[in-house]
Scaffold this motif. Structure first.
Motif, PDB file in Angstrom:
ATOM      1  N   GLU A   1       0.835  -1.209   0.000  1.00 57.64           N
ATOM      2  CA  GLU A   1       0.000   0.000   0.000  1.00 57.64           C
ATOM      3  C   GLU A   1       0.867   1.256   0.000  1.00 57.64           C
ATOM      4  O   GLU A   1       0.559   2.235  -0.701  1.00 57.64           O
ATOM      5  CB  GLU A   1      -0.923  -0.012   1.223  1.00 57.64           C
ATOM      6  N   LEU A   2       1.928   1.226   0.740  1.00 61.42           N
ATOM      7  CA  LEU A   2       2.847   2.371   0.738  1.00 61.42           C
ATOM      8  C   LEU A   2       3.515   2.522  -0.618  1.00 61.42           C
ATOM      9  O   LEU A   2       3.590   3.622  -1.175  1.00 61.42           O
ATOM     10  CB  LEU A   2       3.902   2.195   1.825  1.00 61.42           C
ATOM     11  N   GLU A   3       4.004   1.418  -1.149  1.00 64.86           N
ATOM     12  CA  GLU A   3       4.693   1.456  -2.438  1.00 64.86           C
ATOM     13  C   GLU A   3       3.812   2.043  -3.525  1.00 64.86           C
ATOM     14  O   GLU A   3       4.270   2.796  -4.386  1.00 64.86           O
ATOM     15  CB  GLU A   3       5.135   0.047  -2.826  1.00 64.86           C
ATOM     16  N   ASN A   4       2.520   1.736  -3.487  1.00 62.05           N
ATOM     17  CA  ASN A   4       1.579   2.202  -4.515  1.00 62.05           C
ATOM     18  C   ASN A   4       0.893   3.514  -4.151  1.00 62.05           C
ATOM     19  O   ASN A   4      -0.060   3.917  -4.822  1.00 62.05           O
ATOM     20  CB  ASN A   4       0.532   1.117  -4.776  1.00 62.05           C
ATOM     21  N   ALA A   5       1.370   4.173  -3.094  1.00 56.02           N
ATOM     22  CA  ALA A   5       0.821   5.468  -2.662  1.00 56.02           C
ATOM     23  C   ALA A   5      -0.669   5.378  -2.378  1.00 56.02           C
ATOM     24  O   ALA A   5      -1.441   6.248  -2.762  1.00 56.02           O
ATOM     25  CB  ALA A   5       1.111   6.542  -3.708  1.00 56.02           C
ATOM     26  N   LYS A   6      -1.067   4.336  -1.649  1.00 57.38           N
ATOM     27  CA  LYS A   6      -2.478   4.099  -1.342  1.00 57.38           C
ATOM     28  C   LYS A   6      -2.739   4.308   0.149  1.00 57.38           C
ATOM     29  O   LYS A   6      -3.095   3.391   0.884  1.00 57.38           O
ATOM     30  CB  LYS A   6      -2.884   2.679  -1.750  1.00 57.38           C
ATOM     31  N   THR A   7      -2.526   5.524   0.627  1.00 63.99           N
ATOM     32  CA  THR A   7      -2.821   5.835   2.026  1.00 63.99           C
ATOM     33  C   THR A   7      -3.915   6.899   2.079  1.00 63.99           C
ATOM     34  O   THR A   7      -4.321   7.448   1.054  1.00 63.99           O
ATOM     35  CB  THR A   7      -1.570   6.359   2.771  1.00 63.99           C
ATOM     36  N   HIS A   8      -4.359   7.223   3.283  1.00 65.29           N
ATOM     37  CA  HIS A   8      -5.382   8.256   3.460  1.00 65.29           C
ATOM     38  C   HIS A   8      -4.799   9.659   3.338  1.00 65.29           C
ATOM     39  O   HIS A   8      -5.543  10.633   3.202  1.00 65.29           O
ATOM     40  CB  HIS A   8      -6.013   8.119   4.853  1.00 65.29           C
ATOM     41  N   ASP A   9      -3.470   9.764   3.383  1.00 64.76           N
ATOM     42  CA  ASP A   9      -2.782  11.042   3.483  1.00 64.76           C
ATOM     43  C   ASP A   9      -2.369  11.532   2.089  1.00 64.76           C
ATOM     44  O   ASP A   9      -1.449  11.008   1.472  1.00 64.76           O
ATOM     45  CB  ASP A   9      -1.541  10.853   4.373  1.00 64.76           C
ATOM     46  N   LYS A  10      -3.045  12.571   1.610  1.00 66.77           N
ATOM     47  CA  LYS A  10      -2.789  13.038   0.243  1.00 66.77           C
ATOM     48  C   LYS A  10      -1.389  13.635   0.086  1.00 66.77           C
ATOM     49  O   LYS A  10      -0.807  13.575  -0.992  1.00 66.77           O
ATOM     50  CB  LYS A  10      -3.849  14.054  -0.184  1.00 66.77           C
ATOM     51  N   TYR A  11      -0.844  14.199   1.162  1.00 68.29           N
ATOM     52  CA  TYR A  11       0.502  14.762   1.064  1.00 68.29           C
ATOM     53  C   TYR A  11       1.551  13.654   0.985  1.00 68.29           C
ATOM     54  O   TYR A  11       2.501  13.729   0.208  1.00 68.29           O
ATOM     55  CB  TYR A  11       0.789  15.671   2.260  1.00 68.29           C
ATOM     56  N   TRP A  12       1.349  12.615   1.781  1.00 67.21           N
ATOM     57  CA  TRP A  12       2.270  11.476   1.734  1.00 67.21           C
ATOM     58  C   TRP A  12       2.195  10.804   0.361  1.00 67.21           C
ATOM     59  O   TRP A  12       3.225  10.477  -0.227  1.00 67.21           O
ATOM     60  CB  TRP A  12       1.937  10.463   2.829  1.00 67.21           C
ATOM     61  N   ASN A  13       0.985  10.602  -0.130  1.00 70.31           N
ATOM     62  CA  ASN A  13       0.827   9.966  -1.446  1.00 70.31           C
ATOM     63  C   ASN A  13       1.513  10.778  -2.530  1.00 70.31           C
ATOM     64  O   ASN A  13       2.148  10.223  -3.436  1.00 70.31           O
ATOM     65  CB  ASN A  13      -0.662   9.813  -1.789  1.00 70.31           C
ATOM     66  N   ALA A  14       1.401  12.095  -2.432  1.00 74.36           N
ATOM     67  CA  ALA A  14       2.028  12.950  -3.435  1.00 74.36           C
ATOM     68  C   ALA A  14       3.547  12.819  -3.380  1.00 74.36           C
ATOM     69  O   ALA A  14       4.216  12.765  -4.419  1.00 74.36           O
ATOM     70  CB  ALA A  14       1.618  14.406  -3.214  1.00 74.36           C
ATOM     71  N   ALA A  15       4.111  12.752  -2.180  1.00 72.03           N
ATOM     72  CA  ALA A  15       5.558  12.601  -2.041  1.00 72.03           C
ATOM     73  C   ALA A  15       6.030  11.276  -2.619  1.00 72.03           C
ATOM     74  O   ALA A  15       7.036  11.218  -3.337  1.00 72.03           O
ATOM     75  CB  ALA A  15       5.944  12.703  -0.564  1.00 72.03           C
ATOM     76  N   GLN A  16       5.289  10.211  -2.331  1.00 68.26           N
ATOM     77  CA  GLN A  16       5.646   8.902  -2.870  1.00 68.26           C
ATOM     78  C   GLN A  16       5.561   8.903  -4.400  1.00 68.26           C
ATOM     79  O   GLN A  16       6.449   8.372  -5.086  1.00 68.26           O
ATOM     80  CB  GLN A  16       4.721   7.828  -2.289  1.00 68.26           C
ATOM     81  N   LYS A  17       4.534   9.537  -4.933  1.00 70.91           N
ATOM     82  CA  LYS A  17       4.378   9.616  -6.402  1.00 70.91           C
ATOM     83  C   LYS A  17       5.510  10.436  -7.022  1.00 70.91           C
ATOM     84  O   LYS A  17       5.983  10.107  -8.113  1.00 70.91           O
ATOM     85  CB  LYS A  17       3.023  10.229  -6.751  1.00 70.91           C
ATOM     86  N   GLU A  18       5.923  11.496  -6.335  1.00 72.09           N
ATOM     87  CA  GLU A  18       7.030  12.299  -6.859  1.00 72.09           C
ATOM     88  C   GLU A  18       8.276  11.436  -7.023  1.00 72.09           C
ATOM     89  O   GLU A  18       8.973  11.503  -8.042  1.00 72.09           O
ATOM     90  CB  GLU A  18       7.320  13.474  -5.930  1.00 72.09           C
ATOM     91  N   MET A  19       8.536  10.594  -6.029  1.00 69.28           N
ATOM     92  CA  MET A  19       9.701   9.714  -6.107  1.00 69.28           C
ATOM     93  C   MET A  19       9.534   8.686  -7.224  1.00 69.28           C
ATOM     94  O   MET A  19      10.467   8.418  -7.975  1.00 69.28           O
ATOM     95  CB  MET A  19       9.921   9.015  -4.765  1.00 69.28           C
ATOM     96  N   LEU A  20       8.325   8.117  -7.345  1.00 72.61           N
ATOM     97  CA  LEU A  20       8.080   7.111  -8.379  1.00 72.61           C
ATOM     98  C   LEU A  20       8.230   7.689  -9.781  1.00 72.61           C
ATOM     99  O   LEU A  20       8.744   7.033 -10.683  1.00 72.61           O
ATOM    100  CB  LEU A  20       6.673   6.530  -8.227  1.00 72.61           C
ATOM    101  N   LEU A  21       7.783   8.924  -9.949  1.00 70.26           N
ATOM    102  CA  LEU A  21       7.719   9.513 -11.286  1.00 70.26           C
ATOM    103  C   LEU A  21       8.993  10.229 -11.719  1.00 70.26           C
ATOM    104  O   LEU A  21       9.286  10.303 -12.915  1.00 70.26           O
ATOM    105  CB  LEU A  21       6.541  10.495 -11.350  1.00 70.26           C
ATOM    106  N   THR A  22       9.728  10.769 -10.738  1.00 67.19           N
ATOM    107  CA  THR A  22      10.903  11.565 -11.103  1.00 67.19           C
ATOM    108  C   THR A  22      12.225  10.939 -10.673  1.00 67.19           C
ATOM    109  O   THR A  22      13.278  11.322 -11.172  1.00 67.19           O
ATOM    110  CB  THR A  22      10.826  12.972 -10.481  1.00 67.19           C
ATOM    111  N   GLY A  23      12.179  10.016  -9.709  1.00 67.87           N
ATOM    112  CA  GLY A  23      13.408   9.447  -9.187  1.00 67.87           C
ATOM    113  C   GLY A  23      13.999  10.252  -8.054  1.00 67.87           C
ATOM    114  O   GLY A  23      15.086   9.959  -7.559  1.00 67.87           O
TER     115      GLY A  23
END
Length: 454
Positions: free
Chosen positions: A338-360
């Motif tokens: 769930e963390l790896e796929n940015a599937k949490t209740h926290d939109k800020y955390w999900n955005a940070a995880q997505k930033e790492m996934l998308l940009t490195g």
């Protein structure tokens, strides 16, 4: 210009033999600029009036390296290969298989030179080579401004304990450096027995079935040229406001040089000197580049359990505090997937995880928040530490680095102080969404990340 002798260490007892060339195993510093390991190799080649063999081993089994990491590295090697060819250097890229490869490459060498290693798997690799080859093997400090053992002979407690030690000696090492001219450029031929030479780097990447087939080229492209563009942009457009704006997530006032530093495509020494010679105040930036970065290297060098148990890396107060609060009720618990796929209740955390996934790469301030929440959302701090390391190492271009290990450890209080005791965190520093909203315009950060997904 001669390499400072305090940067040089001989790690075996073999004596100089009358060989045909000097060998430089380029591993952590694939560049020509501010490369003291290459500089020392040229010095020794000139001293012996022998040609120089430069070889780079591409290890497809390198720990935790994925497609994006290899692509970034190979982009840099492609640029470097052209530059070395234009300078008439003997340069070979080799698909590494086993230790015997290095023994074969250096069979007719007089001596072997490489860069200082800090992480334990790299130290083990170079120590194994030192025991295997029958020629002197020297390591040269080329990726830190101050030689690590000159700064301190022990693991430092925090930034304030290492800062004064660095400041005491840094002027001796923070100087311009240029390579000498290699006098003997004769071609070197050696037996091609069982060695696999890599001639087409693009084809090599395509042929290897690496995990994680993502392309981050829109955000980060490997190589010294790209690093210099990042550096010049930072000095011109960001350094002036670095202190004020570096922590604002929706802005990018960071240097974005950490991937290039990690892969050795640009030297911290060159970056620091460029900042010192700029027209703007560089103190806050150099605190990060020199003091904090070299504190991280001190940590992994003197504490080889940096990726192991928290018990072995944290101060007693921090570890005991986390353990005392381990049974505290958590409002949210998430699986690794769930963390790896940015599937949490926290939109800020999900955005940070997505930033790492998308940009490195993740914004540094958000990486602190990101890690604090992993600790909060797992009832086992030890497992939370391993999850944070795994995610960062897998998806960040600057992962698997001393800075990364120290940064993740900081989340659990390494190099930090005790704070007011609270639920779950104990005396370890706490961060929450309300704090982000109070300090920053977080919806702008969310919008920025959403643009990346479209």
């Amino acid at each position: 210009m001669l390499v400072n002798k305090k940067r040089i260490e001989k790690i075996n007892k073999s004596q100089l033999k009358k060989g045909e060339f000097v060998a430089y195993w380029m591993q952590a510093s694939p560049r020509l600029e501010y490369n003291q390991a290459l500089g020392y190799a040229i010095e020794k080649a000139n001293e012996l009036n022998q040609p120089l063999l430069i070889f780079f081993l591409i290890d497809a089994k390198f720990p935790e390296a994925k497609t994006a990491h290899f692509k970034f590295m190979l982009q840099g090697l492609k640029e470097l290969k052209t530059k070395l060819k234009n300078e008439d250097f003997n340069f070979y890229l080799i698909d590494y298989n086993k230790l015997e490869d290095i023994k074969q490459i250096t069979k007719k060498a007089s001596l072997l030179i490489s860069e200082k290693a800090y992480l334990k798997h790299l130290r083990k690799w170079k120590n194994q080579v030192a025991a295997k080859v029958k020629i002197p093997f020297y390591l040269v400090e080329s990726n830190l401004i101050c030689p690590i053992e000159e700064v301190s002979d022990k693991e430092e407690y925090a930034a304030y304990t290492i800062r004064k030690k660095i400041n005491k000696i840094k002027n001796e090492y923070l100087k311009e450096y240029q390579l000498q001219r290699l006098k003997n450029k004769n071609k070197i031929e050696f037996e091609n027995k069982n060695l696999k030479f890599v001639k087409n780097l693009n084809q090599y990447l395509e042929n290897k079935n690496f995990e994680l087939q993502q392309d981050l080229s829109d955000h980060f492209r490997g190589g010294y040229k790209a690093a210099k563009l990042k550096l010049n942009d930072f000095l011109k457009n960001k350094l002036k406001d670095y202190e004020e704006k570096r922590n604002i997530p929706h802005l990018n006032f960071q240097s974005d040089l950490s991937p290039y530093l990690h892969f050795g495509q640009i030297a911290a020494q060159e970056i620091a000197l460029a900042a010192l010679n700029s027209e703007y105040d560089e103190k806050s930036f150099l605190e990060e580049l020199i003091v904090r970065r070299e504190l991280a290297f001190n940590f992994v060098y003197y504490n080889q359990n940096y990726d192991g148990s928290l018990k072995d890396i944290l101060y007693d107060w921090a570890y005991q505090s986390l353990m005392e609060h381990q049974a505290d009720e958590r409002e949210y618990l998430y699986t690794y997937q769930e963390l790896e796929n940015a599937k949490t209740h926290d939109k800020y955390w999900n955005a940070a995880q997505k930033e790492m996934l998308l940009t490195g790469k993740m914004h540094n301030y958000m990486r602190m928040y990101w890690g604090k929440k992993i600790l909060e959302w797992n009832s086992d701090p030890e497992e939370a530490y391993q999850w944070a390391l795994k995610l960062n190492n897998k998806y960040s271009l600057d992962g698997r680095d001393a800075n990364s290990y120290a940064g993740v450890a900081w989340i659990f209080s390494k190099h930090d102080r005790a704070w007011k005791e609270r639920k779950i965190f104990g005396k370890v520093r706490y961060m929450n969404a309300a704090g982000l909203e109070r300090k920053f315009e977080m919806e702008k950060y969310i919008a920025k990340i959403n643009e990346l997904t479209n």
